[in-house]
Design an enzyme around this catalytic site. Sequence first.
Site, PDB file in Angstrom:
ATOM      1  N   THR A   1      77.430  49.521  45.577  1.00  0.00           N
ATOM      2  CA  THR A   1      77.976  48.314  46.206  1.00  0.00           C
ATOM      3  C   THR A   1      79.282  47.896  45.559  1.00  0.00           C
ATOM      4  O   THR A   1      80.162  47.322  46.220  1.00  0.00           O
ATOM      5  CB  THR A   1      76.932  47.176  46.114  1.00  0.00           C
ATOM      6  OG1 THR A   1      75.827  47.531  46.933  1.00  0.00           O
ATOM      7  CG2 THR A   1      77.483  45.847  46.576  1.00  0.00           C
TER       8      THR A   1
ATOM      9  N   THR B   1      73.432  49.533  42.101  1.00  0.00           N
ATOM     10  CA  THR B   1      72.444  48.847  41.261  1.00  0.00           C
ATOM     11  C   THR B   1      71.006  49.325  41.500  1.00  0.00           C
ATOM     12  O   THR B   1      70.141  49.105  40.667  1.00  0.00           O
ATOM     13  CB  THR B   1      72.499  47.320  41.491  1.00  0.00           C
ATOM     14  OG1 THR B   1      72.197  47.040  42.862  1.00  0.00           O
ATOM     15  CG2 THR B   1      73.864  46.755  41.128  1.00  0.00           C
ATOM     16  N   ASP B   2      70.760  49.999  42.650  1.00  0.00           N
ATOM     17  CA  ASP B   2      69.370  50.325  42.990  1.00  0.00           C
ATOM     18  C   ASP B   2      68.695  51.255  41.983  1.00  0.00           C
ATOM     19  O   ASP B   2      67.500  51.107  41.693  1.00  0.00           O
ATOM     20  CB  ASP B   2      69.300  50.949  44.396  1.00  0.00           C
ATOM     21  CG  ASP B   2      69.582  49.931  45.494  1.00  0.00           C
ATOM     22  OD1 ASP B   2      69.685  48.728  45.178  1.00  0.00           O
ATOM     23  OD2 ASP B   2      69.702  50.333  46.655  1.00  0.00           O
TER      24      ASP B   2
HETATM   25  N1  ASP Z   1      72.295  50.196  47.628  1.00  0.00           N
HETATM   26  C1  ASP Z   1      73.324  49.871  46.648  1.00  0.00           C
HETATM   27  C2  ASP Z   1      73.342  50.979  45.607  1.00  0.00           C
HETATM   28  O1  ASP Z   1      72.487  51.037  44.787  1.00  0.00           O
HETATM   29  C3  ASP Z   1      73.043  48.578  46.021  1.00  0.00           C
HETATM   30  C4  ASP Z   1      74.020  48.137  44.970  1.00  0.00           C
HETATM   31  O2  ASP Z   1      74.818  48.887  44.452  1.00  0.00           O
HETATM   32  O3  ASP Z   1      73.940  46.941  44.599  1.00  0.00           O
HETATM   33  O4  ASP Z   1      74.213  51.810  45.629  1.00  0.00           O
END
Ligand code: ASP
Length: 321
Positions: free
Chosen positions: A16, A95-96
């Site tokens: 993200t 973040t995932d």
């Molecule tokens: N779906 C995204 C990822 O993990 C979520 C994020 O980065 O906050 O790439």
Amino acid sequence: MQNRASLIVVLGTGGTIAGTAPSAADDSAYTAAQLSIAELLAAVPELASVPIESEQVAQVDSKDMSHAIWQALARRVAHHTARAEVSGVVITHGTDTLEETAYFLQRVLAPAKPVVLTGAMRPATSARADGPGNLRDAVRVALASGRVGRAGVVAVLAGQVHGARQVRKAHPTRLDAFDSGEAGPLGVVQGDGVSWRSDPADHAPAEAPCSAALSFDVARWPRVEIVVSHAGAGGAMVQALVGDGVQGLVVAATGNGTVHQALEAALRAAQAQGVAVRRSVRSGDGRVSGPGAAGLPGAGDLSPVKARIDLMLALMPSMPA
Ligand code: ASP
């Protein structure tokens, strides 16, 4: 050992933090992994005076993180941390699965320099984007860690520094989505530096690096899967996985490592057929004690996803053919 080098290498992997939405008002309907690492750095004017090299290692939504990307990333981190002029490495990441990549890199590299992962909860195009601040903080933490001789993999998000073993995404949407559970963060970012809350040894895993993962053919990495014990659980998933050639199973157990009797019977049968089984707890905090009544070894304080990495590395041949 203090590090007088000052070059920071920033590796981009997507997420993200590199995401874009059609409108600056949109914080949720966006596409992850669109902007390059060079574009992300250009959005942080405070870093203009810092010697930085950047490299795009991958461009993925981290929900789709793969073992192949992990291996490529670990190789690049190993390459850069071995350079005398490099003080530390920063990695931008979705973040995932950030907590899994952090733990993987710590276990495979146990780096002697700081390696800092960061990400964002809002896309880069958001009027309230958190990525630039997190990237600035991550570079500051890498520099500050190098100055005081702190090494190893950490995650820096929302002004907090978390150790690779403890860090977890604890909330799906909050800006401060990450924590270190009952261990608490290693430190907080303050101005250009870090106010450290604990000694690095308090959080650093003692294990020797599992460097086989740098060279062992990814297609042949041991297959380890996670099953969950819950009300009404049965053994069908375990039986299907064993039939499909799984080599290791981590059970996310209830309570203090207890497992539903139907699932336990299937796990014992799998163990008898040579499948390595570990019990972790699904509650988030604490550590699973002893082998327990089930006779299935515990995974200590590791979360199920980190216990999976630990077991996969343990099953990886140390001398690749
Ligand atoms: N779906 C995204 C990822 O993990 C979520 C994020 O980065 O906050 O790439």
